[in-house]
Design a protein around this motif. Structure first.
Motif, PDB file in Angstrom:
ATOM      1  N   GLY A  45       4.546   6.064  -3.400  1.00 44.04           N
ATOM      2  CA  GLY A  45       3.300   5.376  -3.042  1.00 44.04           C
ATOM      3  C   GLY A  45       3.515   4.202  -2.099  1.00 44.04           C
ATOM      4  N   LEU A  46       4.603   3.465  -2.258  1.00 40.63           N
ATOM      5  CA  LEU A  46       4.876   2.321  -1.386  1.00 40.63           C
ATOM      6  C   LEU A  46       5.122   2.728   0.062  1.00 40.63           C
ATOM      7  CD1 LEU A  46       7.150   0.024  -3.576  1.00 40.63           C
ATOM      8  CD2 LEU A  46       4.831  -0.426  -2.788  1.00 40.63           C
ATOM      9  N   PRO A  50       4.397   1.240   5.348  1.00 38.73           N
ATOM     10  CA  PRO A  50       4.901   1.412   6.716  1.00 38.73           C
ATOM     11  C   PRO A  50       4.198   2.538   7.475  1.00 38.73           C
ATOM     12  CG  PRO A  50       6.541   2.126   5.111  1.00 38.73           C
ATOM     13  CD  PRO A  50       5.441   1.463   4.352  1.00 38.73           C
ATOM     14  N   LYS A  51       3.804   3.576   6.759  1.00 38.94           N
ATOM     15  CA  LYS A  51       3.101   4.684   7.406  1.00 38.94           C
ATOM     16  C   LYS A  51       1.816   4.192   8.058  1.00 38.94           C
ATOM     17  CE  LYS A  51       0.572   8.886   6.325  1.00 38.94           C
ATOM     18  NZ  LYS A  51       0.213   9.880   5.325  1.00 38.94           N
ATOM     19  N   ASN A  52       1.019   3.424   7.342  1.00 37.10           N
ATOM     20  CA  ASN A  52      -0.250   2.959   7.886  1.00 37.10           C
ATOM     21  C   ASN A  52      -0.067   1.876   8.945  1.00 37.10           C
ATOM     22  OD1 ASN A  52      -2.759   4.223   6.509  1.00 37.10           O
ATOM     23  ND2 ASN A  52      -1.212   4.056   4.924  1.00 37.10           N
ATOM     24  N   GLY A  73      -2.316   0.298   3.899  1.00 39.42           N
ATOM     25  CA  GLY A  73      -1.166   0.899   3.228  1.00 39.42           C
ATOM     26  C   GLY A  73      -1.110   0.554   1.754  1.00 39.42           C
ATOM     27  N   ILE A  74      -1.461  -0.678   1.414  1.00 39.67           N
ATOM     28  CA  ILE A  74      -1.492  -1.055  -0.004  1.00 39.67           C
ATOM     29  C   ILE A  74      -2.549  -0.239  -0.741  1.00 39.67           C
ATOM     30  CG2 ILE A  74      -2.101  -2.914  -1.604  1.00 39.67           C
ATOM     31  CD1 ILE A  74      -0.734  -4.849   0.346  1.00 39.67           C
ATOM     32  N   HIS A  76      -3.888   2.720   0.120  1.00 38.79           N
ATOM     33  CA  HIS A  76      -3.482   4.135   0.015  1.00 38.79           C
ATOM     34  C   HIS A  76      -2.245   4.301  -0.863  1.00 38.79           C
ATOM     35  CE1 HIS A  76      -6.506   5.894   2.494  1.00 38.79           C
ATOM     36  NE2 HIS A  76      -6.140   5.240   3.585  1.00 38.79           N
ATOM     37  N   GLY A  77      -1.392   3.284  -0.912  1.00 40.63           N
ATOM     38  CA  GLY A  77      -0.225   3.341  -1.796  1.00 40.63           C
ATOM     39  C   GLY A  77      -0.645   3.379  -3.256  1.00 40.63           C
ATOM     40  N   ILE A  78      -1.633   2.554  -3.591  1.00 33.57           N
ATOM     41  CA  ILE A  78      -2.171   2.583  -4.957  1.00 33.57           C
ATOM     42  C   ILE A  78      -2.814   3.940  -5.227  1.00 33.57           C
ATOM     43  CG2 ILE A  78      -3.948   1.611  -6.471  1.00 33.57           C
ATOM     44  CD1 ILE A  78      -3.368  -1.119  -5.052  1.00 33.57           C
ATOM     45  N   GLY A  79      -3.566   4.432  -4.236  1.00 34.67           N
ATOM     46  CA  GLY A  79      -4.202   5.751  -4.389  1.00 34.67           C
ATOM     47  C   GLY A  79      -3.198   6.867  -4.571  1.00 34.67           C
TER      48      GLY A  79
END
Length: 121
Positions: A45-46, A50-52, A73-74, A76-79
Motif C-alpha cells: 500500500g505504501l 511514489p507512484k502517485n 498516494g496516502i 490510495h495507499g490506505i485504499g
C-alpha cells in the motif's frame, strides 16, 4: 442386464467426478489468486505514494506533482491496504479485484481506481 448396468454406472460416475474436479480446481485457483492479491496489496500500500508522485509530476510538473501526488498516494495507499485486508479476510469467497491495477507493479504509470461493482467470479 446387470452386467450392462455396471459400465453405465462407472461411466456416469466418472463424468460426475470429473466435472466436480474441474470446478474444484477453478475454485482453488480463484481463491489462491484472491489470497495473493490480498497479501500483496496489504504489504504494498505504501508504494502508492511514489507512484502517485510520479504520475502527477509527469502530468503537471514537480511543483504540483510532489505535494498532490503525496496526498493522493496516502489516500490510495490506505485504499490499497484496506482492500488487501478485505481480500485476505474474505479469500474463501472468490470475487473480482476491488482495486485496479490489481497489483501495484502492474501498469505502474496508470492511476489507481476502484471497481464500482464488487462481483463474484
Amino acid at each position: 442386464m446387470k452386467n450392462m448396468l455396471k459400465p453405465f454406472l462407472l461411466i456416469s460416475a466418472l463424468f460426475f467426478f470429473s466435472s466436480q474436479a474441474a470446478t474444484a480446481a477453478g475454485y482453488a485457483e480463484k481463491v489462491g489468486d484472491k489470497l495473493a492479491h490480498g497479501l500483496a496489496n496489504t504489504v504494498t500500500g505504501l508504494g502508492e505514494i511514489p507512484k502517485n508522485i510520479i504520475i502527477d509530476t509527469n502530468k503537471k510538473g514537480p511543483a504540483y506533482g510532489i505535494p498532490v501526488g503525496f496526498v493522493t498516494g496516502i489516500i490510495h495507499g490506505i485504499g490499497r491496504t484496506l482492500t488487501g485486508v478485505v481480500d485476505l479476510v474474505t479469500f474463501v469467497i472468490p470475487t473480482k479485484p476491488i482495486i485496479y491495477p490489481d497489483f501495484i507493479w502492474k501498469d505502474f504509470d496508470k492511476e489507481t481506481h476502484y471497481h464500482p461493482d464488487w462481483k463474484l467470479q
